[in-house]
Design an enzyme around this catalytic site. Sequence first.
Site, PDB file in Angstrom:
ATOM      1  N   ASN A   1       0.827  -1.199   0.000  1.00 33.75           N
ATOM      2  CA  ASN A   1       0.000   0.000   0.000  1.00 33.75           C
ATOM      3  C   ASN A   1       0.867   1.256   0.000  1.00 33.75           C
ATOM      4  O   ASN A   1       1.995   1.249   0.475  1.00 33.75           O
ATOM      5  CB  ASN A   1      -0.928   0.013   1.222  1.00 33.75           C
ATOM      6  CG  ASN A   1      -1.856  -1.191   1.241  1.00 33.75           C
ATOM      7  OD1 ASN A   1      -2.091  -1.803   0.195  1.00 33.75           O
ATOM      8  ND2 ASN A   1      -2.344  -1.552   2.404  1.00 33.75           N
TER       9      ASN A   1
ATOM     10  N   HIS B   1       5.872  -0.444  -2.664  1.00 30.20           N
ATOM     11  CA  HIS B   1       5.415   0.309  -3.845  1.00 30.20           C
ATOM     12  C   HIS B   1       5.453   1.810  -3.627  1.00 30.20           C
ATOM     13  O   HIS B   1       4.793   2.561  -4.338  1.00 30.20           O
ATOM     14  CB  HIS B   1       3.997  -0.146  -4.233  1.00 30.20           C
ATOM     15  CG  HIS B   1       3.938  -1.580  -4.687  1.00 30.20           C
ATOM     16  ND1 HIS B   1       2.762  -2.283  -4.763  1.00 30.20           N
ATOM     17  CD2 HIS B   1       4.909  -2.436  -5.054  1.00 30.20           C
ATOM     18  CE1 HIS B   1       3.016  -3.520  -5.188  1.00 30.20           C
ATOM     19  NE2 HIS B   1       4.321  -3.637  -5.353  1.00 30.20           N
TER      20      HIS B   1
ATOM     21  N   CYS C   1      15.030  21.062 -11.552  1.00 29.82           N
ATOM     22  CA  CYS C   1      15.430  20.838 -12.955  1.00 29.82           C
ATOM     23  C   CYS C   1      14.321  21.159 -13.951  1.00 29.82           C
ATOM     24  O   CYS C   1      14.510  21.050 -15.156  1.00 29.82           O
ATOM     25  CB  CYS C   1      15.876  19.381 -13.148  1.00 29.82           C
ATOM     26  SG  CYS C   1      14.489  18.234 -13.257  1.00 29.82           S
TER      27      CYS C   1
ATOM     28  N   PRO D   1     -11.456 -11.906   2.759  1.00 37.19           N
ATOM     29  CA  PRO D   1     -12.815 -12.460   2.636  1.00 37.19           C
ATOM     30  C   PRO D   1     -12.926 -13.515   1.531  1.00 37.19           C
ATOM     31  O   PRO D   1     -13.845 -14.319   1.513  1.00 37.19           O
ATOM     32  CB  PRO D   1     -13.668 -11.232   2.282  1.00 37.19           C
ATOM     33  CG  PRO D   1     -12.845 -10.042   2.584  1.00 37.19           C
ATOM     34  CD  PRO D   1     -11.421 -10.476   2.488  1.00 37.19           C
TER      35      PRO D   1
ATOM     36  N   ALA E   1      -9.964  -7.704   7.469  1.00 38.04           N
ATOM     37  CA  ALA E   1      -8.791  -7.381   8.293  1.00 38.04           C
ATOM     38  C   ALA E   1      -9.194  -6.689   9.596  1.00 38.04           C
ATOM     39  O   ALA E   1      -8.672  -7.010  10.671  1.00 38.04           O
ATOM     40  CB  ALA E   1      -7.863  -6.473   7.487  1.00 38.04           C
TER      41      ALA E   1
HETATM   42  N1  APR Z   1     -10.120  -7.129   4.584  1.00 40.88           N
HETATM   43  C1  APR Z   1      -9.193  -7.969   4.036  1.00 40.88           C
HETATM   44  N2  APR Z   1      -9.074  -8.167   2.708  1.00 40.88           N
HETATM   45  C2  APR Z   1      -9.925  -7.486   1.910  1.00 40.88           C
HETATM   46  C3  APR Z   1     -10.905  -6.599   2.397  1.00 40.88           C
HETATM   47  C4  APR Z   1     -10.975  -6.430   3.799  1.00 40.88           C
HETATM   48  N3  APR Z   1     -11.877  -5.610   4.348  1.00 40.88           N
HETATM   49  N4  APR Z   1     -11.591  -6.083   1.337  1.00 40.88           N
HETATM   50  C5  APR Z   1     -11.041  -6.626   0.222  1.00 40.88           C
HETATM   51  N5  APR Z   1     -10.061  -7.480   0.568  1.00 40.88           N
HETATM   52  C6  APR Z   1      -9.186  -8.264  -0.300  1.00 40.88           C
HETATM   53  C7  APR Z   1      -9.769  -8.604  -1.646  1.00 40.88           C
HETATM   54  O1  APR Z   1     -10.468  -9.865  -1.559  1.00 40.88           O
HETATM   55  C8  APR Z   1      -8.502  -8.741  -2.494  1.00 40.88           C
HETATM   56  O2  APR Z   1      -8.000 -10.066  -2.425  1.00 40.88           O
HETATM   57  O3  APR Z   1      -8.075  -7.444  -0.566  1.00 40.88           O
HETATM   58  C9  APR Z   1      -7.527  -7.797  -1.829  1.00 40.88           C
HETATM   59  C10 APR Z   1      -7.312  -6.512  -2.598  1.00 40.88           C
HETATM   60  O4  APR Z   1      -6.676  -6.864  -3.782  1.00 40.88           O
HETATM   61  P1  APR Z   1      -6.135  -5.710  -4.759  1.00 40.88           P
HETATM   62  O5  APR Z   1      -7.188  -4.671  -4.917  1.00 40.88           O
HETATM   63  O6  APR Z   1      -5.587  -6.435  -5.949  1.00 40.88           O
HETATM   64  O7  APR Z   1      -4.967  -5.020  -3.962  1.00 40.88           O
HETATM   65  P2  APR Z   1      -3.480  -5.529  -3.824  1.00 40.88           P
HETATM   66  O8  APR Z   1      -3.433  -7.010  -3.692  1.00 40.88           O
HETATM   67  O9  APR Z   1      -2.872  -4.721  -2.763  1.00 40.88           O
HETATM   68  O10 APR Z   1      -2.841  -5.094  -5.220  1.00 40.88           O
HETATM   69  C11 APR Z   1      -1.446  -5.314  -5.334  1.00 40.88           C
HETATM   70  O11 APR Z   1      -1.418  -4.194  -7.433  1.00 40.88           O
HETATM   71  O12 APR Z   1      -2.568  -2.521  -8.400  1.00 40.88           O
HETATM   72  C12 APR Z   1      -1.302  -2.871  -7.951  1.00 40.88           C
HETATM   73  O13 APR Z   1       0.474  -1.649  -7.023  1.00 40.88           O
HETATM   74  C13 APR Z   1      -0.869  -1.967  -6.845  1.00 40.88           C
HETATM   75  O14 APR Z   1      -0.090  -2.492  -4.637  1.00 40.88           O
HETATM   76  C14 APR Z   1      -1.066  -2.818  -5.608  1.00 40.88           C
HETATM   77  C15 APR Z   1      -0.847  -4.215  -6.148  1.00 40.88           C
END
Ligand code: APR
Length: 253
Positions: free
Chosen positions: A108, A125, A156, A220, A237
């Site tokens: 994040n 990131h 610059c 979830p 979470a």
């Molecule tokens: N608690 C826990 N998990 C959750 C919740 C919650 N309240 N709500 C959603 N999720 C889960 C979803 O099921 C999903 O698996 O969080 C995950 C979010 O996934 P993404 O949106 O893909 O986020 P992330 O995994 O952090 O993405 C990774 O991708 O877009 C790029 O650089 C960006 O850091 C990011 C990376």
Amino acid sequence: MTTRIPAELIERLRAAQRVTALTGAGVSAESGVPTFRDAQTGLWAQFRPEELATPQAFAANPRRVWGWYAWRRELVRKARPNPGHKALAELETHLTARGRAFTLITQNVDGLHQQAGSRKVIELHGNLQRTKCSQCEEIIAQWEESETPPPRCPLCGGLLRPDVVWFGEALPAAALQAATTAAQHCDLMLVVGTSAVVQPAASLPLLAVEAGATLVEINPQDTPLTPWVDYALRGTAATLLPSLIATIQPLNR
Ligand code: APR
């Protein structure tokens, strides 16, 4: 729906000497920060993050990409850490007070873990609250607003951009090295709120498995990582992390 926490997992967490947590956008969802896989809202609903968070998108339309991050910075500015962030900060305090190791690796860019009190945070990131020059790469804290955003680097003259890792860009080498080490040397890894599809972050839990660590997923939904985990705790979470951390505190070990 929230999963009961197995007694065996509680015992393993109590016995763990080196715990590593890997978080994704899901840990900030209950702070009101949309995840990447959530549909974008409002003005940005017409775009997918993959179309905005790239060097190509910035080169083609720097004003749009700068505007998207300005919107996200404003979202994050209004967001507050949720009980999930706070539970991870408490876990760090609990473990380090007992001479045990805790490392938090996050994908994040919202800085909410640090706001919740986490001290040892590896930002794989970057952080959208930090701005850098797209030319000289310097971190810029103050700049003249421009009639035609993005603003220019005072050093610059290059276009300013958020200090985050875009698709196709290399992760900060020091952060990736520290995260890899923390994954390879832990005896328990919590993987919280990540879809586990974006590399190289998604490989870190597999390094932990190879090193013999217990793997716990808090989400979830199932993810591509689910077949590898020892414990898949299905829930959010902000609910599950406080419950999990509470199980090891009464003994005050
Ligand atoms: N608690 C826990 N998990 C959750 C919740 C919650 N309240 N709500 C959603 N999720 C889960 C979803 O099921 C999903 O698996 O969080 C995950 C979010 O996934 P993404 O949106 O893909 O986020 P992330 O995994 O952090 O993405 C990774 O991708 O877009 C790029 O650089 C960006 O850091 C990011 C990376």
